[in-house]
Design a protein around this motif. Structure first.
Motif, PDB file in Angstrom:
ATOM      1  N   ASP A   1       0.807  -1.227   0.000  1.00 49.85           N
ATOM      2  CA  ASP A   1       0.000   0.000   0.000  1.00 49.85           C
ATOM      3  C   ASP A   1       0.838   1.274   0.000  1.00 49.85           C
ATOM      4  O   ASP A   1       0.444   2.282  -0.588  1.00 49.85           O
ATOM      5  CB  ASP A   1      -0.950   0.030   1.208  1.00 49.85           C
ATOM      6  CG  ASP A   1      -2.032  -1.033   1.121  1.00 49.85           C
ATOM      7  OD1 ASP A   1      -2.257  -1.568   0.013  1.00 49.85           O
ATOM      8  OD2 ASP A   1      -2.646  -1.334   2.160  1.00 49.85           O
ATOM      9  N   LEU A   2       1.973   1.246   0.671  1.00 45.24           N
ATOM     10  CA  LEU A   2       2.766   2.463   0.846  1.00 45.24           C
ATOM     11  C   LEU A   2       3.866   2.662  -0.192  1.00 45.24           C
ATOM     12  O   LEU A   2       4.446   3.746  -0.280  1.00 45.24           O
ATOM     13  CB  LEU A   2       3.386   2.492   2.252  1.00 45.24           C
ATOM     14  CG  LEU A   2       2.387   2.486   3.414  1.00 45.24           C
ATOM     15  CD1 LEU A   2       3.108   2.319   4.739  1.00 45.24           C
ATOM     16  CD2 LEU A   2       1.536   3.747   3.411  1.00 45.24           C
ATOM     17  N   SER A   3       4.151   1.634  -0.986  1.00 42.94           N
ATOM     18  CA  SER A   3       5.231   1.740  -1.980  1.00 42.94           C
ATOM     19  C   SER A   3       4.897   2.783  -3.030  1.00 42.94           C
ATOM     20  O   SER A   3       3.779   2.843  -3.527  1.00 42.94           O
ATOM     21  CB  SER A   3       5.460   0.394  -2.664  1.00 42.94           C
ATOM     22  OG  SER A   3       5.972  -0.525  -1.744  1.00 42.94           O
ATOM     23  N   THR A   4       5.891   3.581  -3.364  1.00 40.56           N
ATOM     24  CA  THR A   4       5.699   4.606  -4.388  1.00 40.56           C
ATOM     25  C   THR A   4       6.112   4.097  -5.774  1.00 40.56           C
ATOM     26  O   THR A   4       5.912   4.772  -6.765  1.00 40.56           O
ATOM     27  CB  THR A   4       6.518   5.867  -4.052  1.00 40.56           C
ATOM     28  OG1 THR A   4       7.877   5.487  -3.866  1.00 40.56           O
ATOM     29  CG2 THR A   4       5.989   6.527  -2.785  1.00 40.56           C
ATOM     30  N   LYS A   5       6.723   2.912  -5.830  1.00 39.92           N
ATOM     31  CA  LYS A   5       7.059   2.304  -7.114  1.00 39.92           C
ATOM     32  C   LYS A   5       6.774   0.803  -7.017  1.00 39.92           C
ATOM     33  O   LYS A   5       6.617   0.272  -5.910  1.00 39.92           O
ATOM     34  CB  LYS A   5       8.509   2.585  -7.488  1.00 39.92           C
ATOM     35  CG  LYS A   5       9.569   1.857  -6.663  1.00 39.92           C
ATOM     36  CD  LYS A   5      10.962   2.200  -7.144  1.00 39.92           C
ATOM     37  CE  LYS A   5      11.700   0.964  -7.562  1.00 39.92           C
ATOM     38  NZ  LYS A   5      13.055   1.154  -7.999  1.00 39.92           N
ATOM     39  N   PRO A   6       6.662   0.124  -8.149  1.00 36.39           N
ATOM     40  CA  PRO A   6       6.385  -1.319  -8.090  1.00 36.39           C
ATOM     41  C   PRO A   6       7.386  -2.041  -7.195  1.00 36.39           C
ATOM     42  O   PRO A   6       8.598  -1.851  -7.319  1.00 36.39           O
ATOM     43  CB  PRO A   6       6.512  -1.758  -9.545  1.00 36.39           C
ATOM     44  CG  PRO A   6       6.208  -0.521 -10.331  1.00 36.39           C
ATOM     45  CD  PRO A   6       6.787   0.606  -9.516  1.00 36.39           C
ATOM     46  N   THR A   7       6.862  -2.842  -6.274  1.00 35.88           N
ATOM     47  CA  THR A   7       7.699  -3.540  -5.304  1.00 35.88           C
ATOM     48  C   THR A   7       7.361  -5.022  -5.291  1.00 35.88           C
ATOM     49  O   THR A   7       6.210  -5.400  -5.125  1.00 35.88           O
ATOM     50  CB  THR A   7       7.505  -2.939  -3.898  1.00 35.88           C
ATOM     51  OG1 THR A   7       7.856  -1.544  -3.951  1.00 35.88           O
ATOM     52  CG2 THR A   7       8.370  -3.628  -2.866  1.00 35.88           C
TER      53      THR A   7
ATOM     54  N   SER B   1      11.548  -2.713  -7.084  1.00 40.97           N
ATOM     55  CA  SER B   1      12.295  -2.926  -5.847  1.00 40.97           C
ATOM     56  C   SER B   1      12.010  -4.364  -5.425  1.00 40.97           C
ATOM     57  O   SER B   1      10.941  -4.890  -5.735  1.00 40.97           O
ATOM     58  CB  SER B   1      11.793  -1.998  -4.740  1.00 40.97           C
ATOM     59  OG  SER B   1      11.981  -0.662  -5.093  1.00 40.97           O
ATOM     60  N   ILE B   2      12.944  -4.988  -4.731  1.00 38.58           N
ATOM     61  CA  ILE B   2      12.707  -6.344  -4.227  1.00 38.58           C
ATOM     62  C   ILE B   2      13.016  -6.359  -2.734  1.00 38.58           C
ATOM     63  O   ILE B   2      14.092  -5.936  -2.309  1.00 38.58           O
ATOM     64  CB  ILE B   2      13.563  -7.406  -4.957  1.00 38.58           C
ATOM     65  CG1 ILE B   2      13.237  -7.406  -6.457  1.00 38.58           C
ATOM     66  CG2 ILE B   2      13.329  -8.787  -4.352  1.00 38.58           C
ATOM     67  CD1 ILE B   2      14.064  -8.392  -7.272  1.00 38.58           C
ATOM     68  N   ILE B   3      12.044  -6.836  -1.968  1.00 38.21           N
ATOM     69  CA  ILE B   3      12.175  -6.929  -0.516  1.00 38.21           C
ATOM     70  C   ILE B   3      11.907  -8.367  -0.098  1.00 38.21           C
ATOM     71  O   ILE B   3      10.938  -8.974  -0.552  1.00 38.21           O
ATOM     72  CB  ILE B   3      11.170  -5.987   0.181  1.00 38.21           C
ATOM     73  CG1 ILE B   3      11.497  -4.532  -0.167  1.00 38.21           C
ATOM     74  CG2 ILE B   3      11.153  -6.203   1.686  1.00 38.21           C
ATOM     75  CD1 ILE B   3      10.459  -3.543   0.281  1.00 38.21           C
ATOM     76  N   LYS B   4      12.767  -8.908   0.746  1.00 36.66           N
ATOM     77  CA  LYS B   4      12.539 -10.252   1.283  1.00 36.66           C
ATOM     78  C   LYS B   4      11.876 -10.098   2.647  1.00 36.66           C
ATOM     79  O   LYS B   4      12.388  -9.410   3.516  1.00 36.66           O
ATOM     80  CB  LYS B   4      13.844 -11.028   1.399  1.00 36.66           C
ATOM     81  CG  LYS B   4      13.639 -12.479   1.775  1.00 36.66           C
ATOM     82  CD  LYS B   4      14.896 -13.305   1.615  1.00 36.66           C
ATOM     83  CE  LYS B   4      14.585 -14.767   1.858  1.00 36.66           C
ATOM     84  NZ  LYS B   4      15.698 -15.634   1.551  1.00 36.66           N
ATOM     85  N   LEU B   5      10.724 -10.739   2.788  1.00 32.43           N
ATOM     86  CA  LEU B   5       9.923 -10.602   4.003  1.00 32.43           C
ATOM     87  C   LEU B   5       9.700 -11.996   4.585  1.00 32.43           C
ATOM     88  O   LEU B   5       8.884 -12.757   4.090  1.00 32.43           O
ATOM     89  CB  LEU B   5       8.588  -9.956   3.620  1.00 32.43           C
ATOM     90  CG  LEU B   5       7.687  -9.457   4.707  1.00 32.43           C
ATOM     91  CD1 LEU B   5       8.386  -8.419   5.571  1.00 32.43           C
ATOM     92  CD2 LEU B   5       6.435  -8.849   4.084  1.00 32.43           C
ATOM     93  N   ALA B   6      10.458 -12.330   5.618  1.00 24.82           N
ATOM     94  CA  ALA B   6      10.358 -13.663   6.213  1.00 24.82           C
ATOM     95  C   ALA B   6       9.222 -13.727   7.231  1.00 24.82           C
ATOM     96  O   ALA B   6       8.833 -12.707   7.804  1.00 24.82           O
ATOM     97  CB  ALA B   6      11.679 -14.043   6.874  1.00 24.82           C
TER      98      ALA B   6
END
Length: 186
Positions: free
Chosen positions: A79-85, A171-176
C-alpha cells in the motif's frame, strides 16, 4: 486491449510464452503454475533454474492463494510503496516447483499496470514476469531494445505500448515469516 488479453490467455493456457509490457519493464511471461512453461522461460533466458523468477498476481486475494501465510507487513509495503515492489515470501504454494527458490521462497508482485491486472484476473492464475533479456545482458528499457533471440523465442508479442519507455525494474524486498525484512534491490 481485450483482443490482446484473449490472445495472451490462449498462449498461456497452451504452455506458451508471451512478451508483454508490465508495470516495470517488458517481461517474458508464462503460466506460473505450469512447470514446462517455466522451464521454457529459463531456457530462453539461458538462466540457471536456481535463480528464481518473479511472478505477478492481480490482487491480494490471489497472493493469499499462493503464499501459505502473508505477513501483515506485506500489505503495508504494498500500500505504501511509491514504485512497483516485489516481495519475496516464505512457503509458496500452488505454483510450478521450478519457480520456487531453493530456500522455499517465491518473489511475487501485485501488478499495478491496468493491462497486467486485467490479463491476470481473466487468466485466474499468477503469471511469470522476468525481464525480456538473455541472462547477464542489460535489461531493455523499451520494446525497441529487446533482442532478436527473445523476440523469436516467445510464442506471442503483445501489440500494446511498444513506443513507450518503460520504468525501471521493481524494488525487491525479502519478508520472512519471522518478521525479518531485507532489501534485495532498491
Amino acid at each position: 486491449m481485450t483482443e490482446e488479453i484473449n490472445k495472451c490467455i490462449e498462449v498461456l493456457k497452451n504452455g506458451g510464452l508471451i512478451l508483454y509490457p508490465t508495470d516495470t519493464v517488458w517481461g517474458i511471461g508464462c503460466d506460473a503454475t505450469n512447470e514446462n512453461a517455466v522451464q521454457r522461460v529459463y531456457a530462453l533466458k539461458q538462466r540457471e533454474d536456481s535463480k528464481a523468477l518473479i511472478c505477478l498476481v492481480a490482487k491480494d486475494a490471489m497472493l493469499e492463494r499462493h503464499i501459505e501465510k502473508v505477513p501483515e507487513t506485506a500489505y503495508d509495503i504494498i500500500d505504501l510503496s511509491t514504485k512497483p515492489t516485489t516481495i519475496i515470501y516464505d512457503n509458496p504454494k500452488g505454483v510450478a516447483k521450478n519457480l520456487i527458490a531453493p530456500d522455499n521462497t517465491l518473489a511475487v508482485r501485485v501488478a499495478s499496470d491496468k493491462f497486467c491486472k486485467y490479463l491476470i484476473n481473466k487468466f485466474k492464475k499468477p503469471i511469470v514476469s522476468t525481464s525480456a533479456n538473455i541472462s547477464g545482458k542489460p535489461t531493455p528499457r523499451s520494446f525497441g531494445e529487446i533482442g532478436e533471440p527473445v523476440l523469436k523465442g516467445v510464442d506471442y508479442v503483445v501489440n500494446l505500448h511498444r513506443n513507450e519507455k518503460n520504468g525501471t525494474p521493481s524494488s525487491i524486498i525479502k519478508l520472512a515469516n519471522d518478521g525479518t525484512v531485507k532489501v534485495i534491490r532498491e
